[in-house]
Enzyme design. Structure first.
Site, PDB file in Angstrom:
ATOM      1  N   VAL A 189       2.115   3.264   2.436  1.00  0.00           N
ATOM      2  CA  VAL A 189       3.273   3.338   3.329  1.00  0.00           C
ATOM      3  C   VAL A 189       4.317   2.285   2.964  1.00  0.00           C
ATOM      4  O   VAL A 189       5.518   2.581   2.909  1.00  0.00           O
ATOM      5  CB  VAL A 189       2.830   3.182   4.799  1.00  0.00           C
ATOM      6  N   ASN A 247      -0.968   2.144  11.646  1.00  0.00           N
ATOM      7  CA  ASN A 247      -1.691   3.040  12.540  1.00  0.00           C
ATOM      8  C   ASN A 247      -2.357   2.256  13.654  1.00  0.00           C
ATOM      9  O   ASN A 247      -2.725   1.099  13.489  1.00  0.00           O
ATOM     10  CB  ASN A 247      -2.762   3.819  11.763  1.00  0.00           C
ATOM     11  N   GLU A 259      -9.051   1.094  10.109  1.00  0.00           N
ATOM     12  CA  GLU A 259      -8.400   0.738  11.365  1.00  0.00           C
ATOM     13  C   GLU A 259      -9.029   1.461  12.559  1.00  0.00           C
ATOM     14  O   GLU A 259      -8.383   1.659  13.579  1.00  0.00           O
ATOM     15  CB  GLU A 259      -6.911   1.090  11.289  1.00  0.00           C
ATOM     16  N   GLY A 297       0.818  -1.203   0.000  1.00  0.00           N
ATOM     17  CA  GLY A 297       0.000   0.000   0.000  1.00  0.00           C
ATOM     18  C   GLY A 297       0.852   1.252   0.000  1.00  0.00           C
ATOM     19  O   GLY A 297       2.043   1.223  -0.340  1.00  0.00           O
ATOM     20  N   LYS A 330       1.346   9.239  18.486  1.00  0.00           N
ATOM     21  CA  LYS A 330       0.825   9.063  17.126  1.00  0.00           C
ATOM     22  C   LYS A 330      -0.649   8.694  17.172  1.00  0.00           C
ATOM     23  O   LYS A 330      -1.445   9.150  16.340  1.00  0.00           O
ATOM     24  CB  LYS A 330       1.621   7.966  16.401  1.00  0.00           C
TER      25      LYS A 330
END
Length: 296
Positions: free
Chosen positions: A11, A94, A257, A9, A175
């Site tokens: 990233v 994430n 997510e 994907g 994050k």
């Protein structure tokens, strides 16, 4: 070094290109049975990577897992039969909650977690746009993983800036706070990250930051609501042209997510007896969108 990137994907592709340009050998594993994957930055020559080669997995010096949080278990079990027990495995996604999955599945391997604020957008099947420069935080979550601090230098050389974290959980919480604010909002509004810096969103972002700060404080991380808010606005500004991963998931009618991001925050808030109504509202908004998908 010889890297295997699990997941092609936005990233995973960004890191594949960066590592290749830094002189490393890069191999992909994907859910599709392709033997080759082509990727390139916008207006740059195409790069051809080998894919789904068992021998390349066996020979890898490092595995970087860049799939979504809810795909971690299946991704690890797919490569586990071919992994050498000394090969470091880095989870880069994430949200939170996947560490135990990795540690249980890979009791002998060095296991690390990474979080990155680089913006990456997949604008076509093969084309990646690096939409915002950020930083990557990396750290081990078991004894063997904590011995792999050399990887931060490798990552730094390929895609700066990268920092080694002795307590990676702190960086992951920071994050998570940013993701709880940017991802569901940009997904429900279907806007780029930079739109959130406009004044009309300040009231909602402030409410989110106050709830998130209270949960983080209960977790032992001292971050004021203002710090939480400013961190999110800084990332939104740096990645202004990017669409968050959750935005793209909703756009393409994919499951997101949200459970590993806002869902994790709500879970920890419940344990501490903290009310997070604004985060719950966003969580249910995303779940409602996902339930509306027609995948028949």
């Amino acid at each position: 070094m010889r890297f295997t990137i699990v997941g092609a994907g936005a990233v995973g592709s960004l890191w594949a290109i960066a590592l290749y340009k830094a002189g490393h050998h890069v191999h992909f594993t994907t859910r599709q049975p392709d033997t080759q994957v082509t990727r390139h930055f916008v207006n740059m020559p195409s790069l051809l990577f080998s894919a789904n080669n068992v021998e390349n997995i066996q020979d890898s010096d490092c595995i970087i897992v860049c799939v979504k949080a809810f795909q971690i278990r299946d991704a690890i079990h797919a490569i586990k039969p071919y992994l050498h027990p000394d090969t470091p495995v880095v989870l880069m996604h994430n949200g939170m909650g996947s560490a135990d999955v990795a540690l249980n599945a890979l009791p002998d391997n060095p296991v690390l977690l990474a979080t990155t604020s680089h913006g990456s957008l997949k604008v076509s099947t093969e084309t990646i746009r690096h939409t915002g420069f950020g930083e990557t935080r990396l750290g081990g979550i078991n004894a063997n993983g904590k011995q792999c601090d050399f990887l931060s230098d490798v990552f730094q050389h390929a895609l700066p800036s990268c920092y080694w974290e002795e307590a990676i959980e702190t960086a992951l919480w920071k994050k998570l706070a940013v993701n709880c604010m940017i991802n569901p909002l940009t997904a429900t509004l279907q806007v780029q990250n930079g739109v959130l810096t406009q004044p009309e969103h300040l009231t909602q972002l402030t409410a989110l930051s106050e709830e998130i700060s209270e949960v983080m404080m209960a977790e032992g991380l001292v971050m004021t609501p203002k710090e939480v808010l400013n961190n999110a606005l800084t990332v939104a500004t740096a990645t202004a042209e990017n669409y968050s991963s959750m935005n793209r998931d909703v756009f393409y009618l994919r499951f997101s997510e949200i459970d590993a991001i806002t869902g994790y925050l709500i879970h920890r808030a419940t344990i501490h007896g903290i009310a997070v109504p604004e985060n719950e509202r966003l969580y249910h908004a995303i779940k409602k969108l996902e339930q509306s998908y027609d995948h028949t």
